[in-house]
Motif scaffolding. Sequence first.
Motif, PDB file in Angstrom:
ATOM      1  N   VAL A 221       3.632  -1.927   3.251  1.00  0.00           N
ATOM      2  CA  VAL A 221       3.567  -0.497   2.939  1.00  0.00           C
ATOM      3  C   VAL A 221       4.831  -0.062   2.219  1.00  0.00           C
ATOM      4  O   VAL A 221       5.870  -0.704   2.318  1.00  0.00           O
ATOM      5  CB  VAL A 221       3.372   0.351   4.213  1.00  0.00           C
ATOM      6  N   ALA A 222       4.722   1.065   1.506  1.00  0.00           N
ATOM      7  CA  ALA A 222       5.892   1.650   0.854  1.00  0.00           C
ATOM      8  C   ALA A 222       5.653   3.132   0.647  1.00  0.00           C
ATOM      9  O   ALA A 222       4.510   3.599   0.652  1.00  0.00           O
ATOM     10  CB  ALA A 222       6.184   0.959  -0.470  1.00  0.00           C
ATOM     11  N   ILE A 223       6.730   3.840   0.417  1.00  0.00           N
ATOM     12  CA  ILE A 223       6.645   5.285   0.248  1.00  0.00           C
ATOM     13  C   ILE A 223       6.316   5.671  -1.190  1.00  0.00           C
ATOM     14  O   ILE A 223       5.852   6.772  -1.458  1.00  0.00           O
ATOM     15  CB  ILE A 223       7.967   5.943   0.697  1.00  0.00           C
ATOM     16  N   GLY A 224       6.544   4.764  -2.139  1.00  0.00           N
ATOM     17  CA  GLY A 224       6.285   5.073  -3.535  1.00  0.00           C
ATOM     18  C   GLY A 224       7.495   5.691  -4.205  1.00  0.00           C
ATOM     19  O   GLY A 224       8.477   6.066  -3.554  1.00  0.00           O
ATOM     20  N   GLY A 225       7.409   5.829  -5.519  1.00  0.00           N
ATOM     21  CA  GLY A 225       8.532   6.357  -6.281  1.00  0.00           C
ATOM     22  C   GLY A 225       8.201   7.681  -6.951  1.00  0.00           C
ATOM     23  O   GLY A 225       7.138   8.266  -6.723  1.00  0.00           O
TER      24      GLY A 225
ATOM     25  N   LEU B 245       0.839  -1.187   0.000  1.00  0.00           N
ATOM     26  CA  LEU B 245       0.000   0.000   0.000  1.00  0.00           C
ATOM     27  C   LEU B 245       0.883   1.249   0.000  1.00  0.00           C
ATOM     28  O   LEU B 245       1.825   1.353   0.783  1.00  0.00           O
ATOM     29  CB  LEU B 245      -0.885   0.029   1.249  1.00  0.00           C
ATOM     30  N   LEU B 246       0.561   2.189  -0.873  1.00  0.00           N
ATOM     31  CA  LEU B 246       1.260   3.475  -0.890  1.00  0.00           C
ATOM     32  C   LEU B 246       0.530   4.396   0.078  1.00  0.00           C
ATOM     33  O   LEU B 246      -0.370   5.144  -0.292  1.00  0.00           O
ATOM     34  CB  LEU B 246       1.280   4.059  -2.302  1.00  0.00           C
ATOM     35  N   THR B 247       0.925   4.333   1.322  1.00  0.00           N
ATOM     36  CA  THR B 247       0.152   4.988   2.374  1.00  0.00           C
ATOM     37  C   THR B 247       0.213   6.507   2.308  1.00  0.00           C
ATOM     38  O   THR B 247      -0.653   7.176   2.884  1.00  0.00           O
ATOM     39  CB  THR B 247       0.627   4.516   3.761  1.00  0.00           C
TER      40      THR B 247
END
Length: 230
Positions: free
Chosen positions: A103-107, A74-76
């Motif tokens: 979870v991840a921060i995204g790019g 999930l890109l929280t």
Amino acid sequence: MSTKCGISIPQTFEQSEIDLELIRKFVIRAEALGYDSLWVQEQMISDAAILEPVALLTYVAALTSRVRLGTAVLLTVIRNPVELAKTLATVDQLSRGRLIVGVAIGGPTTPHEIFAVPRQQRARRFVEGLKVMKALWTQPKASVSGDFWNFTDVPMEPKPAQKPHPPIWFGARTELGLKRAARLGDGWMGPGSSSSAEFVQHMEWIPTAAGPGKTRSRDFFDLEARVHRG
């Protein structure tokens, strides 16, 4: 330590016609075959028909009884952490404590503007959002004082079935991301886009990513042995 295997749930459909029967048969069969976990991914914006991950896990929770259910990831930062905490606690209750929150921060390609979230300070927003969710999951009346969220004595029930909360696994591939995972997470997932050599290197970084003089809990290394590649 035994090896445990997970598998991705059918989630994307090329012709925009969602095949519920395929999903139903797939997850029931996967559980019967002894898979340890079932996984979904997050991709909100797409030309292809792809189901929203948390809603899909709610459906799968009703079809299964043993297998773990995970998000990868999930890109929280593009979600409201208060609403997400409530939704994930509900899924954990409906699955009777089988949820893994990846979870991840995204790019750089994450479309923050579409979700009315600024790109600036996204790492700080990411960490603080997790703090908000943990507070709502663990405190009878949650209080958070931060840069983005400030509230006092906010109740949220039900809490997750798992205590203190569902395990939080971090998707990360950079040294900074791995340090964040070692400091704040219960486990780590190597990105599916990484090469085998990169994956091995990341695994070698994990034990020292928290910094000199710091050690991880036994749970982190137990989960590390169950790494999921997307």
